[in-house]
Write a protein that holds these residues in place. Structure first.
Motif: not given
Ligand code: VOV
Length: 248
Positions: A168-172
């Motif tokens: 999710m960090y990569e997504h954000s």
């Protein structure tokens, strides 16, 4: 061990998509058409006041292609209020000329993947504002429901919390590249509707909608775990443009 992430839930959300029965509309007298439009505009003005009072928000767009003609996205503090709005709309004159084509029930959702142990993000005014958002009046909308995959080795729900947070960090990170160009509202719909989340994107340049969705396909979370429902794209329909939209 996989454990659920805590979610923060805000306003309830209804996406209501309808087709217009132009054949029936054309057969109706001018007076009746005017009456129906005026009643519709009055209803929208009432919702504008609710938006100004920060007791909800809504957005009305036309839809490209044959899946629907218009999309109304509406946010309210309770699901019961959404039910009242749907009922009021269904009883209105204009609804007699509309055919339901899709709907989606959900609630604005933020997760605590990025929260630090010591703070409660719900105390943060920025977070509160994102849970009860004023929908932007940007020219274009894109709406689609989605799931996280649960198949074989690609099962989102059996990943560890840390692994999901990393993804999710990569997504954000990808999302933040579109700051100022694309605004996203993520709503959760587990137990409410057929998919797990709905994604609503607003943009000033319609091409940014394609660009962000395409770029995100390469994020590990979307590449491995994203499953997508139908996409709807459309242009804003301001209240004062209703008469010209419906004129025949
Ligand atoms: C405009 C860009 C943008 C930005 C900045 C952004 C950021 C973030 C952050 C920081 C977080 C996690 C914390 C939270 O806020 O929940 C999320 C969460 C989520 N997202 Fe996102 N997202 C964007 C945009 C964005 C898009 C375009 C999509 C569709 C994906 C695609 O491939 O079509 C999406 C999906 C989601 C989903 C389904 C979730 C919930 C997943 C879950 O398992 O809980 N999202 N998202």
């Amino acid at each position: 061990m996989a454990e659920a992430v805590e979610t923060m839930d805000g306003w309830y959300c209804l996406h209501d998509l309808r087709k217009i029965d132009w054949k029936k509309w054309k057969k109706t007298s001018k007076e009746e058409r005017e009456e129906a439009i005026q009643e519709y505009q009055a209803m929208l003005e009432k919702w504008d006041n609710i938006r100004e009072a920060r007791e909800g928000s809504h957005a009305l767009y036309t839809v490209m292609g044959q899946k629907a003609d218009i999309i109304l996205m509406i946010l309210r503090p309770t699901m019961d209020e959404l039910g009242e709005i749907e009922l009021q709309f269904n009883k209105s004159k204009i609804a007699e000329y509309m055919i339901p084509s899709y709907s989606y029930v959900s609630v604005v959702e933020l997760s605590k993947y990025m929260a630090k142990d010591e703070d409660n993000p719900e105390d943060n005014p920025g977070v509160r504002a994102r849970l009860t958002p004023k929908l932007p009046d940007w020219d274009y909308i894109c709406f689609y429901p989605m799931d996280k995959r649960r198949e074989g080795f690609e099962n989102w729900y059996s990943l560890s919390f840390d692994e999901r947070r990393r993804l999710m960090y990569e997504h954000s990170f990808t999302g933040r590249k579109y700051a100022g160009r694309v605004k996203q509202i993520i709503t959760g719909s587990m137990g409410f509707d057929d998919w797990e989340w709905s994604v609503t994107l607003f943009a000033k340049d319609v091409l940014d909608l394609k660009k962000i969705v395409y770029e995100m396909r390469f994020d590990e979370v979307s590449a491995k775990y994203g499953e997508f429902g139908p996409f709807y794209v459309g242009s804003i329909l301001p209240n004062d443009k209703l008469p010209s939209y419906f004129s025949i």
